[in-house]
Design a protein around this motif. Structure first.
Motif, short mmCIF file in Angstrom:
data_model
loop_
_atom_site.label_atom_id
_atom_site.label_comp_id
_atom_site.label_asym_id
_atom_site.label_seq_id
_atom_site.Cartn_x
_atom_site.Cartn_y
_atom_site.Cartn_z
N ALA A 158 0.81 -1.22 0.00
CA ALA A 158 0.00 0.00 0.00
C ALA A 158 0.85 1.27 0.00
N LEU A 159 2.16 1.15 0.30
CA LEU A 159 3.02 2.34 0.25
C LEU A 159 3.09 2.84 -1.19
N ARG A 160 3.00 4.16 -1.34
CA ARG A 160 2.98 4.77 -2.68
C ARG A 160 4.33 5.41 -2.98
N ASN A 161 5.03 4.84 -3.97
CA ASN A 161 6.32 5.38 -4.39
C ASN A 161 6.14 6.82 -4.87
N GLY A 162 7.05 7.70 -4.43
CA GLY A 162 7.00 9.09 -4.83
C GLY A 162 5.98 9.93 -4.08
N VAL A 163 5.22 9.32 -3.20
CA VAL A 163 4.17 10.03 -2.47
C VAL A 163 4.37 9.93 -0.95
N ASP A 164 4.42 8.70 -0.45
CA ASP A 164 4.53 8.52 1.00
C ASP A 164 5.89 8.97 1.51
N THR A 165 5.92 9.42 2.74
CA THR A 165 7.12 9.99 3.33
C THR A 165 7.68 9.11 4.45
N ARG A 166 8.89 9.47 4.86
CA ARG A 166 9.54 8.81 6.00
C ARG A 166 8.61 8.86 7.21
N ALA A 167 8.00 10.02 7.45
CA ALA A 167 7.10 10.17 8.61
C ALA A 167 5.91 9.23 8.51
N ALA A 168 5.34 9.08 7.31
CA ALA A 168 4.20 8.18 7.12
C ALA A 168 4.61 6.73 7.36
N VAL A 169 5.79 6.35 6.90
CA VAL A 169 6.28 4.99 7.13
C VAL A 169 6.46 4.75 8.62
N ARG A 170 7.05 5.73 9.31
CA ARG A 170 7.25 5.59 10.76
C ARG A 170 5.92 5.51 11.50
N ARG A 171 4.93 6.32 11.10
CA ARG A 171 3.62 6.26 11.75
C ARG A 171 2.94 4.91 11.54
N THR A 172 3.14 4.32 10.37
CA THR A 172 2.51 3.04 10.07
C THR A 172 3.24 1.87 10.69
N PHE A 173 4.55 1.82 10.50
CA PHE A 173 5.31 0.63 10.87
C PHE A 173 6.20 0.81 12.10
N GLY A 174 6.30 2.03 12.62
CA GLY A 174 7.20 2.27 13.74
C GLY A 174 8.64 2.32 13.25
N PRO A 175 9.58 2.36 14.19
CA PRO A 175 10.98 2.39 13.79
C PRO A 175 11.39 1.08 13.12
N PRO A 176 12.28 1.14 12.13
CA PRO A 176 12.69 -0.08 11.44
C PRO A 176 13.63 -0.93 12.28
N ALA A 177 13.77 -2.17 11.88
CA ALA A 177 14.72 -3.08 12.53
C ALA A 177 16.15 -2.67 12.19
N LEU A 178 16.33 -2.09 11.00
CA LEU A 178 17.67 -1.76 10.51
C LEU A 178 17.57 -0.60 9.54
N VAL A 179 18.52 0.32 9.60
CA VAL A 179 18.65 1.39 8.61
C VAL A 179 20.03 1.24 7.99
N GLU A 180 20.07 1.18 6.66
CA GLU A 180 21.36 1.01 6.00
C GLU A 180 21.40 1.80 4.70
N LYS A 181 22.57 1.87 4.12
CA LYS A 181 22.79 2.54 2.84
C LYS A 181 23.46 1.55 1.90
N VAL A 182 23.22 1.75 0.61
CA VAL A 182 23.89 0.96 -0.42
C VAL A 182 24.39 1.91 -1.49
N ALA A 183 25.37 1.47 -2.26
CA ALA A 183 25.99 2.33 -3.27
C ALA A 183 25.02 2.71 -4.39
N ARG A 184 24.08 1.85 -4.72
CA ARG A 184 23.21 2.10 -5.87
C ARG A 184 21.95 2.89 -5.54
N PHE A 185 21.82 3.39 -4.32
CA PHE A 185 20.66 4.19 -3.97
C PHE A 185 21.10 5.34 -3.07
N ASN A 186 20.74 6.55 -3.43
CA ASN A 186 21.09 7.73 -2.65
C ASN A 186 19.98 7.97 -1.62
#
Length: 171
Positions: free
Chosen positions: A99-127
């Motif tokens: 149900a998450l909408r690419n280009g629309v939903d925000t970090r805040a909306a994700v946090r309100r829905t799912f709470g804090p994530p289990a892990l936050v990471e970065k990869v070279a192919r995504f800024n």
């Protein structure tokens, strides 16, 4: 001092075991077992402090109880304006991630829905950040990877299987 024979200590051990079991069960309230109409104060007394509290329209509130990072559930307990439980929902599901909408939903909306994530990471192919949530899909352990760009907008959601036991040749 002479030790008691085994047959004399067994009832004592049984009583202590029963007391310990009752103590641990009291501290492990299960969200799905909460009954509609229960006052918020009673829920918090049995379940403890929520991970997040979110205001709902018309004066209600949502308590978010997350079992991340080790668990695979996030529960929404919704209360009406009179602080009575209206509904309980486990939201770490494939449907909620889809149900998450690419280009629309925000970090805040994700946090309100799912709470804090289990892990936050970065990869070279995504800024941006990748927020990883552990969940179950048809009983199988999975991970949802929510890609959030530097502006805080969801760009994509990807899924992987989670291998819990690398020594299992059949899984």
């Amino acid at each position: 001092m002479t030790p008691l024979p085994a047959h004399a200590t067994a009832p004592r051990r049984l009583r202590w075991s029963a007391l310990l079991l009752a103590f641990f069960m009291a501290g492990c309230a299960v969200p799905e077992w909460q009954k509609a109409g229960t006052p918020r104060a009673d829920i918090e007394r049995t379940m403890g402090a929520p991970t997040l509290t979110i205001m709902l329209p018309e004066g209600g509130e949502r308590l978010v109880y997350s079992r991340q990072p080790a668990g695979q559930q996030v529960y929404h307990l919704d209360f009406d304006a009179q602080q009575r439980l209206v509904r309980v929902e486990q939201v770490l599901t494939l449907e909620h991630f889809h149900a998450l909408r690419n280009g629309v939903d925000t970090r805040a909306a994700v946090r309100r829905t799912f709470g804090p994530p289990a892990l936050v990471e970065k990869v070279a192919r995504f800024n941006g950040d990748i927020w990883t949530y552990r969940f179950r899909d048809n009983g199988e352990p999975r991970q949802a990877h929510v890609h959030i760009d530097p502006a805080g907008v969801v760009q994509r959601v990807m899924f992987t299987d989670e291998r819990l036991n690398d020594n299992d040749p059949f899984h």
